[in-house]
Motif scaffolding. Structure first.
Motif, PDB file in Angstrom:
ATOM      1  N   ILE A  81       4.239  14.136  -2.285  1.00  0.00           N
ATOM      2  CA  ILE A  81       3.234  13.236  -2.860  1.00  0.00           C
ATOM      3  C   ILE A  81       3.308  11.926  -2.071  1.00  0.00           C
ATOM      4  CG2 ILE A  81       4.846  12.437  -4.679  1.00  0.00           C
ATOM      5  CD1 ILE A  81       2.362  12.146  -6.533  1.00  0.00           C
ATOM      6  N   GLU A  82       2.169  11.289  -1.934  1.00  0.00           N
ATOM      7  CA  GLU A  82       2.065  10.154  -1.020  1.00  0.00           C
ATOM      8  C   GLU A  82       2.999   9.007  -1.378  1.00  0.00           C
ATOM      9  OE1 GLU A  82      -0.378  11.814  -2.440  1.00  0.00           O
ATOM     10  OE2 GLU A  82      -1.753  12.516  -0.867  1.00  0.00           O
ATOM     11  N   GLN A  83       3.297   8.814  -2.680  1.00  0.00           N
ATOM     12  CA  GLN A  83       4.146   7.677  -3.065  1.00  0.00           C
ATOM     13  C   GLN A  83       5.521   7.730  -2.411  1.00  0.00           C
ATOM     14  OE1 GLN A  83       5.330   7.333  -7.151  1.00  0.00           O
ATOM     15  NE2 GLN A  83       6.572   9.184  -7.093  1.00  0.00           N
ATOM     16  N   GLU A  84       6.000   8.939  -2.095  1.00  0.00           N
ATOM     17  CA  GLU A  84       7.296   9.052  -1.418  1.00  0.00           C
ATOM     18  C   GLU A  84       7.274   8.304  -0.091  1.00  0.00           C
ATOM     19  OE1 GLU A  84       7.861  13.603  -3.131  1.00  0.00           O
ATOM     20  OE2 GLU A  84       7.201  13.244  -1.073  1.00  0.00           O
ATOM     21  N   GLY A  85       6.122   8.335   0.568  1.00  0.00           N
ATOM     22  CA  GLY A  85       6.006   7.672   1.866  1.00  0.00           C
ATOM     23  C   GLY A  85       6.212   6.168   1.768  1.00  0.00           C
ATOM     24  N   ILE A  86       5.800   5.574   0.653  1.00  0.00           N
ATOM     25  CA  ILE A  86       5.987   4.130   0.465  1.00  0.00           C
ATOM     26  C   ILE A  86       7.490   3.820   0.411  1.00  0.00           C
ATOM     27  CG2 ILE A  86       5.389   2.115  -0.936  1.00  0.00           C
ATOM     28  CD1 ILE A  86       2.927   3.603   0.211  1.00  0.00           C
ATOM     29  N   GLY A  87       8.244   4.637  -0.321  1.00  0.00           N
ATOM     30  CA  GLY A  87       9.692   4.445  -0.391  1.00  0.00           C
ATOM     31  C   GLY A  87      10.370   4.687   0.954  1.00  0.00           C
ATOM     32  N   ILE A  88       9.973   5.759   1.633  1.00  0.00           N
ATOM     33  CA  ILE A  88      10.599   6.093   2.923  1.00  0.00           C
ATOM     34  C   ILE A  88      10.308   4.998   3.949  1.00  0.00           C
ATOM     35  CG2 ILE A  88      10.556   7.722   4.864  1.00  0.00           C
ATOM     36  CD1 ILE A  88       9.978   9.936   2.709  1.00  0.00           C
ATOM     37  N   ALA A  89       9.056   4.549   4.011  1.00  0.00           N
ATOM     38  CA  ALA A  89       8.693   3.508   4.983  1.00  0.00           C
ATOM     39  C   ALA A  89       9.440   2.209   4.688  1.00  0.00           C
ATOM     40  CB  ALA A  89       7.178   3.274   4.958  1.00  0.00           C
ATOM     41  N   THR A  90       9.593   1.895   3.404  1.00  0.00           N
ATOM     42  CA  THR A  90      10.334   0.685   3.027  1.00  0.00           C
ATOM     43  C   THR A  90      11.798   0.822   3.426  1.00  0.00           C
ATOM     44  OG1 THR A  90       8.801   0.325   1.189  1.00  0.00           O
ATOM     45  CG2 THR A  90      10.895  -0.851   1.098  1.00  0.00           C
TER      46      THR A  90
END
Lengths: 196, 175
Positions: free
Chosen positions: B52-61
């Motif tokens: 799910i796309e929200q995981e990308g926000i955490g990974i990028a951070t």
């Protein structure tokens, strides 16, 4: 599940565990895991969280991928993990050898009034992790397991996920810095990164 | 795949390389196909497939916290899955760079795509993301470069919205 009194007391358990972390970076899930880590002794290696439920494991994964030479361990709660449970599939797919995950499972939503959580019923997070393809999992039920748990989380090749069944306890408030910019700045500085 | 569509993907890829944005997190979209293939073929880059796309926000951070740079690439429907997560980079004063291929917009065939597609710019703006809409293939590269520089230098969240006019409306054989 047995009576709460037989379960792990989170504060001394986490303090004992973190005393064995070596140079590991610690990503704390929001709420009690953050309070537990801060109560055990502050460190710039700890990334505290006050929000973003479901993002502790993805954040830890990003750190682990960017710092392959450094152990990274995410310490989070059962509800926090379940909100972003698909991240376990991403962890399995990327397979970082330097990533450990510890789920402090009190089977309830501790911060919001101790309402029952899904792991109080039929859901087993270690089994879910296995299903996602995280081959190394461990479930601990006793305070005395901390030495084995430390080896599992901080030394054995990851990705590795442990579930610690913990008691619901009344612990004194231990609230760290909540300015995220200050938390991030300190964390990056400790890694020797430019903050300009 | 039209020539123009191929070109903007290459332009974005060159911007990624020039700015050492080495991790690309994605839930794929048809319009991202060529870019994702370029990333996958580049040994110095890492493609992270999400659930799910929200995981990308955490990974990028997390990547930024530990000294590397990431992009999150998604379809506009995925933006809705990121709204609460977008509070994380804002709270940490961390950069967040998103590339969004739009649906529900220019000649949309599928009514299920319209609500989130239409809500994408105001939803992103409501959580403080700077939006960079672009409707010409030849302007995607420079727009993406500007958004990336703003994100990483000013440490804000920025999203490039590649219009459905650029991607081409999916027709499922309809006239």
């Amino acid at each position: 599940m047995s009576a709460a009194s037989n379960k792990i007391a989170r504060r001394p358990f986490i303090a004992d565990l973190l005393a064995r972390r070596g140079r590991a970076l610690i990503v704390c899930g929001l709420g009690s895991p953050t309070w537990d880590c801060f109560a055990a002794g502050d460190s710039p290696d700890y990334l505290y969280s006050w929000g973003g439920m479901g993002l502790a494991v993805p954040t830890a994964l990003g750190i682990a991928l960017a710092q392959p030479g450094r152990r990274t361990v995410c310490i989070t709660g059962d509800g926090e993990l379940l909100m972003g449970i698909g991240a376990l599939g991403v962890v399995a797919d990327q397979a970082p050898a330097n990533l450990g995950i510890l789920v402090l499972d009190n089977e309830s939503f501790g911060e919001t009034g101790r309402q029952r959580g899904l792991t109080s019923g039929r859901t087993d997070i270690a089994a879910v992790a296995q299903g996602f393809g995280i081959a190394r999992t461990m479930t601990v039920m006793e305070q005395g397991a901390v030495s084995d748990l430390a080896t599992f989380l901080f030394e054995t090749p990851g990705p590795a996920l442990a579930v610690a069944k913990i008691a619901i306890t009344d612990d004194p408030w231990a609230l760290p810095e909540k300015d995220g910019a200050a938390i991030a700045h300190r964390f990056r500085e400790a890694l020797g990164l430019q903050n300009a | 795949m039209s020539i123009a569509a191929a070109d903007w993907s290459s332009d974005v890829f060159r911007v990624l390389q020039a700015r050492t944005i080495t991790t690309v997190c994605t839930v794929p979209d048809g319009g991202l196909t060529r870019l994702l293939k370029l990333v996958e073929a580049e040994p110095l880059m890492r493609l992270v497939t999400l659930s799910i796309e929200q995981e990308g926000i955490g990974i990028a951070t997390g990547c930024w916290l530990a000294g590397s740079r990431a992009l999150i690439a998604m379809q506009s429907s995925g933006v809705g899955n990121c709204i609460n997560a977008l509070g994380l980079p804002t709270a940490l004063r961390a950069p967040c760079l998103m590339l969004v291929t739009m649906r529900g917009q220019w000649g949309e065939f599928n009514p299920w795509q319209v609500p989130m597609g239409q809500a994408t710019p105001p939803a992103l703006e409501a959580v403080g993301v700077k939006c960079f809409p672009v409707d010409k293939a030849e302007e995607v590269g420079e727009t993406f470069a500007a958004a990336a520089d703003m994100a990483f230098n000013s440490r804000v969240s920025a999203a490039v919205l590649v219009g459905q006019r650029v991607i081409g409306a999916k027709g499922f054989g309809q006239k």
